[in-house]
Design an enzyme around this catalytic site. Structure first.
Site, short mmCIF file in Angstrom:
data_model
loop_
_atom_site.label_atom_id
_atom_site.label_comp_id
_atom_site.label_asym_id
_atom_site.label_seq_id
_atom_site.Cartn_x
_atom_site.Cartn_y
_atom_site.Cartn_z
N SER A 92 0.84 -1.20 0.00
CA SER A 92 0.00 0.00 0.00
C SER A 92 0.87 1.24 0.00
CB SER A 92 -0.86 -0.02 1.26
OG SER A 92 -1.42 1.24 1.50
N LYS A 145 2.03 -4.04 6.38
CA LYS A 145 2.43 -4.00 4.96
C LYS A 145 3.94 -3.87 4.85
CE LYS A 145 -1.58 -4.55 3.34
NZ LYS A 145 -1.90 -5.87 2.80
N TYR A 156 -1.81 -1.29 10.83
CA TYR A 156 -2.11 -1.79 9.48
C TYR A 156 -0.93 -1.52 8.54
CZ TYR A 156 -3.76 -1.76 4.68
OH TYR A 156 -3.86 -1.95 3.32
#
Ligand code: NAD
Ligand code: UD1
Length: 339
Positions: free
Chosen positions: A127, A155, A151
């Site tokens: 992302s 990644k 989050y």
């Protein structure tokens, strides 16, 4: 390409279902592995309606090592496209262990199962969040990376793990695809993004306002240093994004190592421009109010898209008008699924 079997983890979800459509259309066989935590089994039927081909479907969880091992025993997998994961930024701040268990623990299980089965080609869903808060726009792949929430760290940690794995064993090759803001839906209107509850993101929120399910759009700040004062993002049509994965599968073939590649359009669009495009798509005025800035939001983020063009031959075909028109078509169909 074609005639290969691709395991798509999280393939019943938003990006996974659209990528499965493109893979099937290009002649690949697809095995979807998904626990249906954030998706519906009926998406498999709708994928079949679009492509006239049915992917294999295994309901399972990447945290379940035995289930993963069985998939590699049961199907002749050539490569994996790994979408399975949790993605709500706010929830990740409240429940970090859930995010690390699912997105890191589950991914480690997957990479171990792949290694054990001798399948060493992987496309990973990263992302633009890995560019952190301090970089200028546009974002280039070699910028310093950092994150502001669990989050995002899941990644970035997955990127690190895959780089280390590829360095340790030259039989591994991986593409770390950094998505900007995916939006839109399949042109058929049969599959699209279907978030449960009140959406956090602008495009699905606007769709629910257009459908009369939410009262008004909340513009999070109009005092940013941008052309119209609202936040600017790089919105990429889901069908373009899906195609990028198939190009990346071709690219990693015979190329050891881990390559980080942006998937964006290279263009920024403001919140007000999105609202205008959505109003055009649905043919009505959308009520909107200006609220304070949302904590953690950046004024503008968009990709430098040159590397994807150079390495993958990737260019986008669709713009925000297509994104909004396709979401609106899908939104009307999705309402019939709810009832
Ligand atoms: P999604 O929630 O629609 O799809 C994810 C799928 O994974 C769902 O079908 C869910 O049921 C499944 N899943 C979750 N945990 C699982 C587990 N433990 N085992 C098996 N299946 C599991 O999300 P999406 O928008 O399609 O995103 C796909 C991937 O792309 C995610 O990893 C996400 O973090 C990443 N990503 C998404 C965006 C975005 O804006 N949508 C942006 C950047 C990166
Ligand atoms: C969000 C995630 C990001 C993730 C990305 C994927 C947060 C803080 N960040 O990014 O980690 O990678 O989605 O698409 O959740 N906006 C409004 N009103 C709304 C919603 C959003 O004005 O109701 C504005 C935001 O301030 C921003 C723009 O719209 O300027 C886009 O927001 P959003 O769709 O949530 O995406 P991101 O913030 O880019």
């Amino acid at each position: 390409m074609g005639n290969k079997t691709i395991l798509v983890t999280g393939g019943a979800g938003f990006i996974g279902s659209h990528t499965t459509v493109v893979l099937l259309e290009q002649g690949f066989d697809v095995v979807i592995f998904d626990n249906l935590f954030n998706s519906k089994a009926s998406v498999i039927d709708r994928i079949e309606r679009i492509t006239a081909r049915r992917p294999s479907f295994v309901q399972g969880d990447i945290r379940d090592r035995d289930a993963l091992a069985r998939v590699f025993e049961s199907f002749p997998i050539d490569a994996v496209v790994h979408f399975a994961g949790l993605k709500a930024v706010g929830e990740s701040v409240e429940k970090p262990l859930l995010y690390y268990e699912n997105n890191i623990g589950g991914s480690l299980n997957l990479y171990e199962a792949m290694g054990a089965a001798g399948v060493k080609r992987l496309i990973f869903s990263s992302s633009a969040t890995v560019y952190g808060e301090s970089n200028p726009t546009p974002y280039f792949e070699d910028f310093p990376l950092s994150c502001t929430n669990p989050y995002g760290w899941t990644k970035l940690m997955n990127e690190r793990i895959l780089r280390d794995l590829c360095a340790a064993d030259p039989a591994w090759s991986a593409a770390l695809l950094r998505y900007f803001n995916p939006g839109g839906a399949h042109r058929s209107g049969l599959i699209g993004e279907d978030p449960a509850g009140i959406p956090n993101n602008l495009l699905p929120y606007a769709a629910k306002v257009a459908a009369g399910r939410l009262e008004k759009i909340h513009i999070y700040g109009d005092d940013y240093d941008t052309a119209d004062g609202t936040g600017v993002r790089d919105y990429i049509h889901i069908t373009d994004l899906a195609r990028g994965h198939v190009l990346a599968l071709d690219y990693i073939e015979g190329r050891p190592g881990a390559a980080a590649i942006n998937l964006g359009t290279g263009k920024g669009t403001s919140v007000r421009q999105i609202i205008a495009a959505f109003e055009k798509a649905c043919g009505k005025k959308l009520p909107a109010v200006v609220d304070p800035r949302r904590a953690g939001d950046l004024p503008q983020t968009y990709a430098n898209a040159d590397l994807a063009k150079k390495l993958l031959g990737f260019e986008t075909n669709f713009g925000i008008e297509d994104i909004c028109a396709d979401i609106w078509r899908w939104q009307q169909f999705a309402l019939t699924l709810d009832s």
